[in-house]
Design a protein around this motif. Structure first.
Motif, PDB file in Angstrom:
ATOM      1  N   ASP A  92       0.849  -1.193   0.000  1.00 53.40           N
ATOM      2  CA  ASP A  92       0.000   0.000   0.000  1.00 53.40           C
ATOM      3  C   ASP A  92       0.884   1.243   0.000  1.00 53.40           C
ATOM      4  OD1 ASP A  92      -1.950   1.882   0.206  1.00 53.40           O
ATOM      5  OD2 ASP A  92      -2.620   1.324   2.217  1.00 53.40           O
ATOM      6  N   THR A  93       0.909   1.962  -1.113  1.00 52.34           N
ATOM      7  CA  THR A  93       1.739   3.172  -1.216  1.00 52.34           C
ATOM      8  C   THR A  93       1.058   4.400  -0.621  1.00 52.34           C
ATOM      9  OG1 THR A  93       0.878   3.638  -3.440  1.00 52.34           O
ATOM     10  CG2 THR A  93       2.879   2.306  -3.285  1.00 52.34           C
ATOM     11  N   THR A  94      -0.263   4.351  -0.445  1.00 55.67           N
ATOM     12  CA  THR A  94      -0.973   5.533   0.053  1.00 55.67           C
ATOM     13  C   THR A  94      -0.639   5.825   1.514  1.00 55.67           C
ATOM     14  OG1 THR A  94      -2.941   4.258   0.719  1.00 55.67           O
ATOM     15  CG2 THR A  94      -2.861   5.074  -1.544  1.00 55.67           C
ATOM     16  N   ILE A  95      -0.180   4.817   2.255  1.00 56.51           N
ATOM     17  CA  ILE A  95       0.178   5.037   3.664  1.00 56.51           C
ATOM     18  C   ILE A  95       1.282   6.081   3.767  1.00 56.51           C
ATOM     19  CG2 ILE A  95       1.173   3.974   5.718  1.00 56.51           C
ATOM     20  CD1 ILE A  95      -0.130   1.370   4.913  1.00 56.51           C
ATOM     21  N   PHE A  96       2.281   5.949   2.914  1.00 54.37           N
ATOM     22  CA  PHE A  96       3.426   6.843   2.986  1.00 54.37           C
ATOM     23  C   PHE A  96       3.087   8.220   2.431  1.00 54.37           C
ATOM     24  CE2 PHE A  96       4.773   2.443   2.382  1.00 54.37           C
ATOM     25  CZ  PHE A  96       5.436   2.240   3.579  1.00 54.37           C
ATOM     26  N   VAL A  97       2.171   8.276   1.458  1.00 51.87           N
ATOM     27  CA  VAL A  97       1.707   9.578   0.967  1.00 51.87           C
ATOM     28  C   VAL A  97       0.991  10.330   2.085  1.00 51.87           C
ATOM     29  CG1 VAL A  97       0.189  10.731  -0.673  1.00 51.87           C
ATOM     30  CG2 VAL A  97       1.523   8.740  -1.404  1.00 51.87           C
ATOM     31  N   GLU A  98       0.113   9.635   2.786  1.00 50.42           N
ATOM     32  CA  GLU A  98      -0.637  10.273   3.875  1.00 50.42           C
ATOM     33  C   GLU A  98       0.283  10.703   5.007  1.00 50.42           C
ATOM     34  OE1 GLU A  98      -4.794   9.485   6.320  1.00 50.42           O
ATOM     35  OE2 GLU A  98      -3.720   7.802   5.439  1.00 50.42           O
ATOM     36  N   GLY A 114      -6.044  23.099 -10.875  1.00 51.81           N
ATOM     37  CA  GLY A 114      -6.191  21.647 -10.903  1.00 51.81           C
ATOM     38  C   GLY A 114      -5.107  20.903 -10.165  1.00 51.81           C
ATOM     39  N   PHE A 115      -4.366  21.598  -9.295  1.00 52.67           N
ATOM     40  CA  PHE A 115      -3.336  20.928  -8.516  1.00 52.67           C
ATOM     41  C   PHE A 115      -3.974  20.153  -7.367  1.00 52.67           C
ATOM     42  CE2 PHE A 115      -0.064  24.492  -9.586  1.00 52.67           C
ATOM     43  CZ  PHE A 115      -0.099  24.087 -10.905  1.00 52.67           C
ATOM     44  N   THR A 116      -3.176  19.337  -6.702  1.00 57.52           N
ATOM     45  CA  THR A 116      -3.621  18.608  -5.522  1.00 57.52           C
ATOM     46  C   THR A 116      -2.712  18.951  -4.349  1.00 57.52           C
ATOM     47  OG1 THR A 116      -2.222  16.704  -6.072  1.00 57.52           O
ATOM     48  CG2 THR A 116      -4.494  16.683  -6.902  1.00 57.52           C
ATOM     49  N   LEU A 117      -3.166  18.607  -3.147  1.00 52.08           N
ATOM     50  CA  LEU A 117      -2.315  18.760  -1.976  1.00 52.08           C
ATOM     51  C   LEU A 117      -1.386  17.549  -1.930  1.00 52.08           C
ATOM     52  CD1 LEU A 117      -4.574  20.149   0.897  1.00 52.08           C
ATOM     53  CD2 LEU A 117      -2.771  21.310  -0.371  1.00 52.08           C
ATOM     54  N   ASN A 118      -0.268  17.656  -2.593  1.00 53.29           N
ATOM     55  CA  ASN A 118       0.708  16.581  -2.615  1.00 53.29           C
ATOM     56  C   ASN A 118       1.981  17.037  -1.914  1.00 53.29           C
ATOM     57  OD1 ASN A 118       2.290  18.062  -4.692  1.00 53.29           O
ATOM     58  ND2 ASN A 118       0.561  17.532  -6.000  1.00 53.29           N
ATOM     59  N   THR A 119       2.988  16.180  -1.919  1.00 51.27           N
ATOM     60  CA  THR A 119       4.209  16.507  -1.183  1.00 51.27           C
ATOM     61  C   THR A 119       4.892  17.757  -1.718  1.00 51.27           C
ATOM     62  OG1 THR A 119       5.396  14.963  -2.606  1.00 51.27           O
ATOM     63  CG2 THR A 119       4.649  14.131  -0.494  1.00 51.27           C
ATOM     64  N   HIS A 120       4.732  18.048  -3.010  1.00 50.25           N
ATOM     65  CA  HIS A 120       5.421  19.196  -3.598  1.00 50.25           C
ATOM     66  C   HIS A 120       4.685  20.507  -3.309  1.00 50.25           C
ATOM     67  CE1 HIS A 120       7.186  15.859  -5.941  1.00 50.25           C
ATOM     68  NE2 HIS A 120       8.253  16.621  -5.932  1.00 50.25           N
ATOM     69  N   ASP A 174      13.647   4.611   4.848  1.00 52.84           N
ATOM     70  CA  ASP A 174      13.210   3.318   5.364  1.00 52.84           C
ATOM     71  C   ASP A 174      11.688   3.292   5.380  1.00 52.84           C
ATOM     72  OD1 ASP A 174      12.838   0.917   6.599  1.00 52.84           O
ATOM     73  OD2 ASP A 174      13.713   1.490   8.517  1.00 52.84           O
ATOM     74  N   MET A 175      11.099   2.480   4.503  1.00 54.80           N
ATOM     75  CA  MET A 175       9.640   2.368   4.419  1.00 54.80           C
ATOM     76  C   MET A 175       9.154   1.041   4.998  1.00 54.80           C
ATOM     77  SD  MET A 175       9.199   3.936   0.568  1.00 54.80           S
ATOM     78  CE  MET A 175       7.446   4.240   0.708  1.00 54.80           C
ATOM     79  N   SER A 176      10.053   0.292   5.657  1.00 61.27           N
ATOM     80  CA  SER A 176       9.708  -0.986   6.290  1.00 61.27           C
ATOM     81  C   SER A 176       9.135  -1.989   5.288  1.00 61.27           C
ATOM     82  CB  SER A 176       8.719  -0.767   7.446  1.00 61.27           C
ATOM     83  OG  SER A 176       9.282   0.024   8.452  1.00 61.27           O
ATOM     84  N   ARG A 177       9.627  -1.970   4.088  1.00 60.54           N
ATOM     85  CA  ARG A 177       9.198  -2.945   3.085  1.00 60.54           C
ATOM     86  C   ARG A 177      10.248  -2.980   1.980  1.00 60.54           C
ATOM     87  NH1 ARG A 177       4.360   0.001  -0.390  1.00 60.54           N
ATOM     88  NH2 ARG A 177       5.668   1.591  -1.323  1.00 60.54           N
ATOM     89  N   PHE A 178      10.293  -4.070   1.274  1.00 60.36           N
ATOM     90  CA  PHE A 178      11.192  -4.160   0.133  1.00 60.36           C
ATOM     91  C   PHE A 178      10.686  -5.222  -0.832  1.00 60.36           C
ATOM     92  CE2 PHE A 178      12.869  -6.914   3.430  1.00 60.36           C
ATOM     93  CZ  PHE A 178      13.140  -8.094   2.764  1.00 60.36           C
TER      94      PHE A 178
END
Length: 344
Positions: free
Chosen positions: A47-53, A106-112, A279-283
């Motif tokens: 699940d990649t959304t965990i790290f985005v959130e 049309g932007f989003t609230l993202n990391t950038h 470190d995302m605790s997965r590989f």
């Protein structure tokens, strides 16, 4: 370990909210779990959304802390609550105005975009500080609130505009970069540039209006007087260092040029990478057996990998398959491994 599984991936549509898709998917999984026959198990393995959130929440927290620290620094150096409040009001005005532009672009609230907002918190108050300081000077000269606000803002307009445009000239070119870097930083550059321009508009319109209503010339307290004495000492040290520099201007320019060239040479000694490691605790494990190996033999090797992973106490969950995504690469396999969170 060794249990047969069925895996499927969920990909959001273009423009959809990835975090919201992740939340909806997990809510739907809870409904499905209640209807599963005994012996079946439903889990999320990747699940990649965990790290985005997490990244967004961390940056939003930093944004709040930046606003608080900016207010403290303004109060520490200005020594007045009325001036501090006047300046801090520039932050929500600029940030909320930037949100409107982000929405219509049309932007989003993202990391950038959120990173840009975090960086700009300390910048958007600069114009308000410059304007307010000049207005405050006129108030100390005995002028009324309205006249001091009008004259003080008009005198400093050109300097404030020059400062703001200098900052925009740094970040706006980022929005026009080409390639994948340009795709990453387009919203970042636009967000910062818009916020800084709105801060200039706020400093030349709303800030003088607020000063004309409730800016007071206050007596500086103990902290203010201490800061004044500190700045007087720093000014004296600066003047003593500035005098020989002004008498040897050519050497100062040559020294600056030499330091600049040396700094460019250091760039070659620095390691380079696209994004910093984390470190995302997965590989992900990709393995390949010799060409010509049968699918059954590859599966036996994969079971050895399963046995090893099952013995590792730090592994929380893992899943994999052999044969490639299309089933044609009979000598390849992939394993998705999730580790326990640090401290668990």
């Amino acid at each position: 370990m060794g249990e047969p599984t069925i895996g499927f991936g969920i990909t959001k549509l273009r423009g959809a909210n990835a975090v919201q898709v992740g939340h909806d998917m997990k809510a739907k999984m809870e409904q499905i779990r209640a209807q599963l026959p005994e012996g079946l198990r439903l889990d999320v393995n990747w699940d990649t959304t965990i790290f985005v959130e997490r990244a967004i929440n961390e940056i939003l927290l930093t944004l709040l802390l930046a606003a608080i620290l900016t207010g403290f620094v303004c109060w520490l150096f200005l020594g007045s609550w009325s001036t501090t409040v006047n300046i801090l009001l520039a932050i929500p005005t600029s940030i909320l105005g930037t949100f409107i532009v982000i929405y219509f672009f049309g932007f989003t609230l993202n990391t950038h975009t959120v990173l840009g907002l975090r960086l700009v918190v300390g910048i958007v108050v600069d114009d308000a500080i410059v304007v307010l300081e000049n207005i405050y000077r006129h108030r100390e000269m005995g002028e009324g609130k309205v006249k001091a606000a009008s004259v003080g803002a008009r005198e400093i307009t050109f300097a404030a505009a020059a400062t703001t445009l200098a900052i925009v000239s740094i970040f706006m070119p980022v929005a026009f970069m080409k390639g994948i870097i340009g795709r990453f930083f387009f919203q970042f550059g636009v967000t910062i540039s818009v916020a800084v321009l709105l801060s200039l508009l706020e400093a030349l319109t709303l800030a003088p209006m607020r000063c004309s209503r409730f800016l007071e010339v206050e007596h500086r307290g103990r902290v203010g007087r201490t800061m004044d004495r500190l700045f007087k000492r720093l000014s004296a040290i600066y003047l003593r260092a500035l005098e020989p520099a002004l008498h040897h201007r050519a050497w100062v320019l040559v020294g600056s040029l030499v330091l600049f060239v040396l700094s460019l040479g250091i760039v070659k000694l620095l390691r380079q990478e696209f994004v910093p490691s984390q470190d995302m605790s997965r590989f992900l494990i990709r393995f390949q057996t010799p060409v010509g190996t049968s699918l059954d033999a590859t599966d036996r090797y994969f079971r050895q990998l399963e046995t090893f992973l099952a013995t590792r106490p730090e592994v929380r969950l893992f899943a994999g398959f052999v044969g490639g995504f299309g089933g044609s690469d009979v000598n390849t396999g992939i394993a998705y491994v999730n580790l326990k969170e640090p401290g668990d």
